[in-house]
Design a protein around this motif. Structure first.
Motif, mmCIF file in Angstrom:
data_model
loop_
_atom_site.group_PDB
_atom_site.id
_atom_site.type_symbol
_atom_site.label_atom_id
_atom_site.label_comp_id
_atom_site.label_asym_id
_atom_site.label_seq_id
_atom_site.Cartn_x
_atom_site.Cartn_y
_atom_site.Cartn_z
ATOM 1 N N GLY A 160 0.716 -1.346 -0.022
ATOM 2 C CA GLY A 160 -0.008 0.096 -0.060
ATOM 3 C C GLY A 160 0.805 1.387 -0.092
ATOM 4 N N SER A 181 6.448 -4.208 -6.402
ATOM 5 C CA SER A 181 4.955 -4.323 -6.805
ATOM 6 C C SER A 181 4.258 -5.616 -6.323
ATOM 7 C CB SER A 181 4.939 -4.313 -8.382
ATOM 8 O OG SER A 181 3.799 -4.343 -8.852
ATOM 9 N N ASN A 182 5.272 -6.666 -6.502
ATOM 10 C CA ASN A 182 4.977 -7.926 -6.113
ATOM 11 C C ASN A 182 4.539 -7.898 -4.706
ATOM 12 O OD1 ASN A 182 4.904 -8.952 -8.812
ATOM 13 N ND2 ASN A 182 6.980 -9.939 -8.441
ATOM 14 N N ASN A 184 3.323 -5.534 -3.047
ATOM 15 C CA ASN A 184 2.107 -4.787 -2.969
ATOM 16 C C ASN A 184 2.491 -3.264 -2.728
ATOM 17 O OD1 ASN A 184 0.125 -6.757 -3.502
ATOM 18 N ND2 ASN A 184 0.346 -7.482 -1.370
ATOM 19 N N ALA A 185 3.419 -2.784 -2.866
ATOM 20 C CA ALA A 185 3.839 -1.238 -2.929
ATOM 21 C C ALA A 185 3.200 -0.806 -4.319
ATOM 22 C CB ALA A 185 5.145 -1.050 -2.835
ATOM 23 N N THR A 186 2.821 0.428 -4.453
ATOM 24 C CA THR A 186 2.412 1.122 -5.755
ATOM 25 C C THR A 186 3.668 1.822 -6.147
ATOM 26 O OG1 THR A 186 0.149 1.500 -4.783
ATOM 27 C CG2 THR A 186 1.108 2.720 -6.694
ATOM 28 N N VAL A 187 4.277 1.347 -7.265
ATOM 29 C CA VAL A 187 5.511 1.623 -7.675
ATOM 30 C C VAL A 187 5.493 2.358 -8.798
ATOM 31 C CG1 VAL A 187 7.825 0.532 -8.574
ATOM 32 C CG2 VAL A 187 6.345 -0.780 -7.020
ATOM 33 N N THR A 188 6.221 3.562 -8.919
ATOM 34 C CA THR A 188 6.714 4.383 -9.886
ATOM 35 C C THR A 188 8.010 4.078 -10.364
ATOM 36 O OG1 THR A 188 4.873 6.138 -9.236
ATOM 37 C CG2 THR A 188 6.630 6.684 -10.814
ATOM 38 N N ARG A 203 6.551 12.523 -3.522
ATOM 39 C CA ARG A 203 5.069 11.761 -3.273
ATOM 40 C C ARG A 203 5.588 10.566 -2.638
ATOM 41 N NH1 ARG A 203 2.952 13.996 -8.387
ATOM 42 N NH2 ARG A 203 3.821 12.142 -9.457
ATOM 43 N N ARG B 168 -2.159 -5.449 -12.702
ATOM 44 C CA ARG B 168 -0.845 -6.052 -12.863
ATOM 45 C C ARG B 168 -0.834 -7.417 -13.075
ATOM 46 N NH1 ARG B 168 0.969 -6.405 -6.231
ATOM 47 N NH2 ARG B 168 -1.124 -6.779 -5.521
ATOM 48 N N VAL B 187 6.265 5.516 -15.264
ATOM 49 C CA VAL B 187 4.998 4.437 -15.199
ATOM 50 C C VAL B 187 4.922 4.040 -13.728
ATOM 51 C CG1 VAL B 187 4.023 2.338 -15.639
ATOM 52 C CG2 VAL B 187 5.464 3.346 -17.483
ATOM 53 N N ILE B 189 2.542 1.376 -11.377
ATOM 54 C CA ILE B 189 1.744 0.266 -11.853
ATOM 55 C C ILE B 189 0.809 0.108 -10.136
ATOM 56 C CG2 ILE B 189 1.744 -2.201 -11.713
ATOM 57 C CD1 ILE B 189 4.990 -1.794 -12.715
ATOM 58 N N HIS B 191 -2.800 -1.413 -8.301
ATOM 59 C CA HIS B 191 -3.525 -2.791 -7.904
ATOM 60 C C HIS B 191 -4.350 -2.625 -6.899
ATOM 61 C CE1 HIS B 191 -0.449 -2.781 -5.118
ATOM 62 N NE2 HIS B 191 0.660 -2.618 -5.980
ATOM 63 N N LYS B 193 -4.145 -2.981 -3.665
ATOM 64 C CA LYS B 193 -3.450 -2.704 -2.463
ATOM 65 C C LYS B 193 -3.205 -1.221 -2.704
ATOM 66 C CE LYS B 193 -3.692 -6.815 -0.410
ATOM 67 N NZ LYS B 193 -4.369 -7.405 -1.445
ATOM 68 N N VAL B 195 -3.274 2.553 -2.506
ATOM 69 C CA VAL B 195 -3.992 3.384 -1.549
ATOM 70 C C VAL B 195 -4.477 4.630 -2.418
ATOM 71 C CG1 VAL B 195 -3.712 4.880 0.435
ATOM 72 C CG2 VAL B 195 -2.999 2.743 0.514
#
Lengths: 283, 283
Positions: A160, A181-182, A184-188, A203, B168, B187, B189, B191, B193, B195
């Motif tokens: 998250g 990402s795997n 469950n972070a929201t990755v940029t 951010r 994803r 980009v 990504i 999903h 989770k 927030v």
């Protein structure tokens, strides 16, 4: 507030104690046969020579053997492929490290991808990258794998959280992004073409410096309370992030040196032990 | 302002005209031997049957043959692997499509990964994913590859733009993210989770809906002037994005139907022709 120091050096020592016991058990199971990590060093880059020596020393500390393969800087792609083929075919060799970077006349990607996937303990093959990225079993690239282990050890749950990875190299930025990402972070994923990088970094709950330029990521780009991971290492003991201005404000950070570097080696050695265990179990 | 409609149907027809000529040339070169796409359909899901039929029709339109392999819903992983092995070994078969999803008792990933990489024209193998992600030659997953081609056709340069991919999955969200990053977009990504997804989507110059839920992405999450790519398709002809509220405000958008869907098929058929050309050239 003082940030939590993510002490890669201390954790790597703890990991090595565990690995020492596992190697000892493996040697017994295999009637004295000692697992071997082959290290390939091409050319005479002094930093690369130091990295290889550090990895060989780590093997020794946990009771493994390493087999140094040193090739001249004029080595061709074909000669390196032939060497990798020999190591792939050698049952004593459980893992193969091809130290990055190789001299420019060599097709590094082709050589990386020649490493047999079960011996790809440094996590450099594109096949291994694909398996890892899609959530399948594979040794992840050693540096991001070490970072994930460090975060896990300090019970930092990335789920998250917004993570910004600065850099998209095949063995650092890209696998780091996929591992986060795997988890469950929201990755940029940022890079040289990113517009207004400071604002994007601002951010981030988690910032990973994986860009390979000394203190490229400035302290004032990083928000208070961020988790700061510096995967860079440059002359003078500095990383990719201007850490000095962050330590007092961050939630947690990796020191340079003593953060990500030791974890890279710990991941490589761990993977070599796992490769040996998997092979012994299968036989 | 009215948004530019990214007309996947029209572009796919244009692509098919080009492919028809290339197939004709290949058939001549090969003394009448016609390239074959094998399509594997397992079970009796009506949507999957329709998708396979559409892909076979596209083969026919460009002068290729397709070979339908239809397996009962009780098929085991091993039976499917054996079938893939047969198709891998068959020199007439230039490409293999395993229609997703397969019944739940089958290990879909293992079956995908059994497809020989040179016949992986749908871009589903983890090896192919890794090669594509690292910028090496590979057939990318058909849907994101089709989307990239659609953007290219309309001269939409993604470099430097912020792109948010919602979803994803191994054959959609993840490869889409890597293709956009390789084309120099920044980009993110997202999903389940993530927030505050609406806020993340609001920052995007390019939004890709790849989540598989009808109109999950609401119109008011999308900023004015965004490029809106809807990779979803659901009963009633709606996608993953609430498009009705976006068309008047977006810079460009893919209609549903007639946007991404036809481009997925065009990418699959293009890859099959390319696979044949590569094989002919190598022989």
């Amino acid at each position: 507030m003082t940030a939590l120091k993510l002490d890669g050096k201390a954790l790597s020592q703890q990991i090595e104690r565990d690995l020492t016991q596992r190697v000892s058990a493996l040697v017994k199971t295999q009637q004295g046969r000692i697992p071997v990590l082959a290290t390939i060093l091409v050319g005479d880059d002094p930093s690369s020579a130091i990295y290889v020596r550090m990895k060989r020393n780590a093997c020794q500390r946990v009771g493994m053997d390493s087999r140094p393969v040193v090739l001249p800087k004029e080595t061709t792609t074909q000669q390196l492929l032939d060497e990798i083929d020999r190591l792939n075919a050698d049952a004593d060799v459980r893992g193969i490290l091809l130290q990055h970077p190789v001299p420019s006349q060599i097709d590094e990607r082709r050589c990386f991808d020649r490493i047999a996937i079960e011996k790809d303990v440094d996590g450099v093959t594109s096949h291994g990258f694909g398996l890892m990225a899609l959530g399948e079993r594979a040794f992840g690239s050693a540096t991001p794998a070490g970072i994930m282990r460090l975060l896990h050890h300090y019970q930092i749950d990335v789920a998250g959280k917004s993570a910004v990875v600065v850099g998209r190299s095949p063995i650092l930025g890209k696998p780091m992004a996929m591992m986060l990402s795997n988890a469950n972070a929201t990755v940029t994923i940022c890079h040289s073409k990113t517009v207004d990088l400071p604002e994007v970094v601002r951010r981030a709950d988690i910032v990973v410096g994986a860009v390979g330029k000394p203190e490229f990521i400035r302290a004032d780009w990083i928000r208070d309370g961020a988790i700061v991971i510096d995967a860079g290492y440059h002359a003078g003991g500095i990383g990719d992030i201007e850490l000095s201005g962050v330590i007092s404000r961050a939630l947690a950070y990796t020191p340079v040196p003593g953060g990500v570097g030791p974890m890279t080696i710990a991941a490589l050695i761990s993977h070599t032990v796992e490769a040996t265990e998997a092979s012994v179990k299968a036989s």
